[in-house]
Enzyme design. Structure first.
Site, mmCIF file in Angstrom:
data_model
loop_
_atom_site.group_PDB
_atom_site.id
_atom_site.type_symbol
_atom_site.label_atom_id
_atom_site.label_comp_id
_atom_site.label_asym_id
_atom_site.label_seq_id
_atom_site.Cartn_x
_atom_site.Cartn_y
_atom_site.Cartn_z
ATOM 1 N N ALA A 10 33.892 28.268 43.121
ATOM 2 C CA ALA A 10 32.782 27.331 43.315
ATOM 3 C C ALA A 10 31.978 27.712 44.557
ATOM 4 O O ALA A 10 32.279 27.290 45.677
ATOM 5 C CB ALA A 10 33.312 25.902 43.439
ATOM 6 N N GLU A 56 26.785 36.053 39.150
ATOM 7 C CA GLU A 56 27.338 36.926 40.194
ATOM 8 C C GLU A 56 26.263 37.826 40.796
ATOM 9 O O GLU A 56 26.504 38.978 41.149
ATOM 10 C CB GLU A 56 28.521 37.744 39.668
ATOM 11 C CG GLU A 56 29.740 36.876 39.402
ATOM 12 C CD GLU A 56 31.005 37.678 39.200
ATOM 13 O OE1 GLU A 56 31.195 38.673 39.936
ATOM 14 O OE2 GLU A 56 31.800 37.305 38.330
#
Length: 385
Positions: free
Chosen positions: A126, A363
């Site tokens: 997270a 990402e």
């Protein structure tokens, strides 16, 4: 059948080819039929299957062990070629527990990692927030020290495995220094008072995603990972491992698309011949194959370099950017080659089209990878003068 000659490249040891062959056979028997109709239940099932099969142990580092980046990449590539949700399940176990593998205390590692490896605990990472995705320094989620505990307040969003994870590695501002230097990492168990799932998020390819909310969430100080104020270092080191594996997943999707396109082109009857007789088709197949090999070379260079102990910030960014962008083009070409079938719901090419799109964003979006590459180039140039 996918071309596996790349396993003979000098980036790999014999054990890597053995690993790929074993997983390829296992995946054909175990994960092809899991399609994500009930995404939560299917993810739990896949984590359990991957744990029972012994594959998740490659996603973590045991005592005294290093993470084998090449193995992780080969596993992700192979799973992605078989089933996108299986790749997701494996990857999130690794990403969600990666900070513990790299920086966790002995107690943290002993408590969480064996359960992750067995598929008995689902992990989540997270980091992103509504106003702080790629710009980690803009993070607003905060943790204040109160006696022997930290109190977390704020939100996280786009969190994979949100609402099904058993624990979350959460990054929050602790204020030791301005910007990215004042962030720390914590393990927050699901069900902790003051922590809730604020919203489920539906995306183009069915994956469990959620927005998290922390309101006076009190966790023991022993749940901090690494030193206070070192959370940015923890996050970037974790992403350096798994960013390269995103490129590998893109490779798996692209290889499956090429396999499907080749089978179709060599069997589809058209104008007295087959589709592959046409030079336009041959040119497209050649371009697809070349893009895949170029992506594979960058991906496994980065994985090999990290396994040798080298810094791979630039190399991982190059691999992630090139492999995801190329895979999007390869899959789009496959969809076009199938014609109407390619946009039919549930067709392999259509499923791949939905799977690949997110990889160009999560990402670190392609544009962020470009910034990372340029920053590293400019830094190196400055240091050499």
């Amino acid at each position: 059948m996918a071309d596996k000659s790349y396993l003979q490249w000098p980036f790999f040891d014999g054990r890597h080819a053995d690993l790929e062959a074993a997983l390829d056979g296992w995946a054909g028997d175990h994960v092809r039929g899991v399609h994500g109709h009930d995404v939560d239940a299917d993810c739990r099932q896949l984590v359990r299957l991957l744990g029972e099969g012994g594959w998740l142990r490659h996603a973590i580092a045991g005592d005294g062990e290093a993470i084998d980046t090449r193995a992780i990449c080969l596993i992700r590539e192979t799973l992605a070629r078989h089933n996108g949700l299986a790749d997701f399940a494996f990857a999130m176990q690794g990403l969600g527990s990666g900070a513990i593998s790299l920086f966790g205390t002995a107690d943290q590692r002993e408590h969480y990692l064996p359960r992750v490896a067995r598929g008995e605990a689902i992990a989540a990472f997270a980091l992103s927030e509504p106003g702080a995705g790629s710009d980690v320094a803009a993070m607003q989620c905060a943790a204040r020290l109160d006696g022997d505990a930290y109190v977390l307040d704020g939100e996280k969003t786009w969190i994979s495995n949100g609402d099904i994870a058993d624990f979350y590695v959460v990054f929050a501002r602790t204020g030791e220094a301005p910007g990215a230097r004042g962030i720390s990492a914590f393990i927050v168990d699901a069900g902790t008072k003051g922590f809730e799932i604020a919203e489920r998020i539906d995306v183009i390819a069915p994956h469990p995603l959620a927005r998290l909310r922390f309101d006076g969430c009190r966790i023991p100080a022993s749940q901090r990972i690494g030193e206070a104020g070192q959370g940015f270092k923890v996050a970037m080191a974790t992403l350096d491992v798994f960013r390269t594996s995103v490129a590998a997943a893109a490779l798996g999707f692209a290889r499956r698309a090429l396999d499907e396109a080749m089978a179709h082109a060599t069997s589809r009857q058209m104008f007295g011949g087959v589709l592959s007789d046409f030079q336009l088709t041959q040119a497209k197949l050649a371009q697809m194959a070349t893009q895949i090999d170029a992506s594979a070379l960058l991906t496994y260079r980065a994985a090999w370099q990290r396994d040798r102990g080298g810094k791979v910030t630039r190399e991982a960014a190059m691999a992630k950017m090139t492999a995801t962008e190329s895979a999007q083009q390869v899959i789009d070409a496959a969809v076009q080659m199938f014609g109407g079938l390619g946009v039919t719901s549930g067709h392999p090419a259509e499923q791949l089209y939905r799977e690949i799109r997110a990889l160009r964003i999560y990402e670190g979006a392609t544009e962020v990878q470009q910034l990372i590459i340029a920053r590293e180039l400019l830094r190196e140039a400055k240091e050499s003068t």
